[in-house]
Design a protein around this motif. Sequence first.
Motif, PDB file in Angstrom:
ATOM      1  N   ALA A   1     -12.354  -1.159   7.538  1.00 15.19           N
ATOM      2  CA  ALA A   1     -11.395  -0.753   8.338  1.00 15.19           C
ATOM      3  C   ALA A   1     -10.553  -1.651   8.705  1.00 15.19           C
ATOM      4  N   ILE A   2      -9.460  -1.528   9.379  1.00 11.01           N
ATOM      5  CA  ILE A   2      -8.548  -2.761   9.753  1.00 11.01           C
ATOM      6  C   ILE A   2      -8.567  -2.770  11.316  1.00 11.01           C
ATOM      7  N   VAL A   3      -8.708  -4.096  11.805  1.00  8.76           N
ATOM      8  CA  VAL A   3      -8.637  -4.230  13.440  1.00  8.76           C
ATOM      9  C   VAL A   3      -7.506  -5.185  13.530  1.00  8.76           C
ATOM     10  N   GLN A   4      -6.427  -4.953  14.351  1.00  5.60           N
ATOM     11  CA  GLN A   4      -5.369  -5.723  14.855  1.00  5.60           C
ATOM     12  C   GLN A   4      -5.137  -6.264  16.251  1.00  5.60           C
ATOM     13  N   PRO A   5      -4.355  -7.037  16.362  1.00  2.15           N
ATOM     14  CA  PRO A   5      -4.435  -7.351  17.936  1.00  2.15           C
ATOM     15  C   PRO A   5      -3.883  -6.357  18.586  1.00  2.15           C
ATOM     16  N   GLY A   6      -4.586  -6.193  19.887  1.00  2.79           N
ATOM     17  CA  GLY A   6      -4.265  -5.285  20.600  1.00  2.79           C
ATOM     18  C   GLY A   6      -5.458  -4.130  20.384  1.00  2.79           C
TER      19      GLY A   6
ATOM     20  N   ALA B   1      -9.176  -2.371  20.555  1.00  5.53           N
ATOM     21  CA  ALA B   1     -10.385  -2.505  21.297  1.00  5.53           C
ATOM     22  C   ALA B   1     -11.210  -3.572  20.951  1.00  5.53           C
ATOM     23  N   THR B   2     -11.628  -3.979  19.640  1.00  2.02           N
ATOM     24  CA  THR B   2     -12.622  -5.062  19.139  1.00  2.02           C
ATOM     25  C   THR B   2     -11.738  -6.471  18.694  1.00  2.02           C
ATOM     26  N   TRP B   3     -10.464  -6.290  18.829  1.00  4.42           N
ATOM     27  CA  TRP B   3      -9.900  -7.493  18.301  1.00  4.42           C
ATOM     28  C   TRP B   3     -10.231  -8.620  19.097  1.00  4.42           C
ATOM     29  N   ASP B   4     -10.336  -8.700  20.451  1.00  2.22           N
ATOM     30  CA  ASP B   4     -10.904 -10.136  20.878  1.00  2.22           C
ATOM     31  C   ASP B   4     -12.034 -10.720  20.603  1.00  2.22           C
ATOM     32  N   GLU B   5     -13.123  -9.796  20.625  1.00  4.56           N
ATOM     33  CA  GLU B   5     -14.388 -10.249  20.168  1.00  4.56           C
ATOM     34  C   GLU B   5     -14.528 -10.906  18.653  1.00  4.56           C
TER      35      GLU B   5
ATOM     36  N   LEU C   1       3.321  -4.403  14.273  1.00  5.50           N
ATOM     37  CA  LEU C   1       3.919  -5.629  14.635  1.00  5.50           C
ATOM     38  C   LEU C   1       4.039  -6.002  16.240  1.00  5.50           C
ATOM     39  N   GLU C   2       3.481  -5.054  17.198  1.00  4.61           N
ATOM     40  CA  GLU C   2       3.437  -5.184  18.301  1.00  4.61           C
ATOM     41  C   GLU C   2       1.879  -6.156  18.888  1.00  4.61           C
ATOM     42  N   GLY C   3       1.790  -6.705  20.046  1.00  2.00           N
ATOM     43  CA  GLY C   3       0.422  -7.116  20.254  1.00  2.00           C
ATOM     44  C   GLY C   3       0.149  -8.344  20.045  1.00  2.00           C
ATOM     45  N   ARG C   4       0.899  -9.099  19.496  1.00  2.00           N
ATOM     46  CA  ARG C   4       1.003 -10.361  18.845  1.00  2.00           C
ATOM     47  C   ARG C   4       1.016 -11.723  19.415  1.00  2.00           C
ATOM     48  N   GLU C   5       1.458 -11.635  20.725  1.00  2.00           N
ATOM     49  CA  GLU C   5       1.797 -12.756  21.672  1.00  2.00           C
ATOM     50  C   GLU C   5       0.649 -13.613  21.781  1.00  2.00           C
ATOM     51  N   GLY C   6       0.954 -14.672  21.714  1.00  2.00           N
ATOM     52  CA  GLY C   6      -0.079 -16.039  21.651  1.00  2.00           C
ATOM     53  C   GLY C   6      -0.910 -16.166  20.742  1.00  2.00           C
ATOM     54  N   LEU C   7      -0.650 -15.471  19.495  1.00  2.00           N
ATOM     55  CA  LEU C   7      -1.402 -15.750  18.318  1.00  2.00           C
ATOM     56  C   LEU C   7      -0.778 -17.186  17.692  1.00  2.00           C
ATOM     57  N   GLU C   8       0.177 -17.300  17.537  1.00  2.00           N
ATOM     58  CA  GLU C   8       0.916 -18.670  17.248  1.00  2.00           C
ATOM     59  C   GLU C   8       0.535 -19.813  17.937  1.00  2.00           C
ATOM     60  N   ALA C   9       0.289 -19.423  19.327  1.00  2.00           N
ATOM     61  CA  ALA C   9       0.120 -20.535  20.302  1.00  2.00           C
ATOM     62  C   ALA C   9      -1.427 -20.865  20.060  1.00  2.00           C
ATOM     63  N   ASP C  10      -2.256 -20.311  19.768  1.00  2.00           N
ATOM     64  CA  ASP C  10      -3.531 -20.603  19.497  1.00  2.00           C
ATOM     65  C   ASP C  10      -3.736 -21.549  18.307  1.00  2.00           C
TER      66      ASP C  10
END
Length: 189
Positions: free
Chosen positions: A94-99, A101-105, A179-188
């Motif tokens: 399965a695919i988990v994308q930014p935004g 529920a389990t993305w951050d973990e 394409l949504e919910g990806r803010e901050g990924l490049e900054a990391d």
Amino acid sequence: MSRFYDKIDQTFSEFIDRQKMFLVATAPINGRVNVSPKGMDTFRVLSPTRVAYLDVTGSGNETAAHVCENGRITFMFMSFGKQPMILRLYGTAAIVQPGDATWDELYALFPKLPGVRQIFVADIASLQTSCGFGIPEYELKKERTTLNQWAQAQGEGMVDYWVDHNLESIDGLPTNLNLEGREGLEADA
């Protein structure tokens, strides 16, 4: 010479951790089979029957299209060292994308790399080992930095690249890349 197993034990987990490269294979119901080489410390064993890998931007997004269609996935690890072995993990992904529920973990388990697209999580139904006697012995010279440099240089233009190259497979299947919910990924990175 091959044997099947039903879980990733400590020996297999340690073998996976030592490999600097792995291959991911998927296929649509109708269309081309895809085999993609991966590296950059992007694979994790989550449990004896579950794994994940961090997917960064590439020339296409075949794995996502195939997983969206039918979920089937195979991972292959090969020893290039003195002790030969091939390990295949067969499962459903399965695919988990930014935004999600389990993305951050899940994202916290991986190095922060530029160009992150998604994380594939796979439930492993079986494992197979084979001898690997025909695989040559190699030594790692160094990790390549070219993909990271390219992704970093894309900056905000990465979304345009995804729109042009990553929203459908070469066989025309949708990848469902959000394409949504990806803010901050490049900054990391």
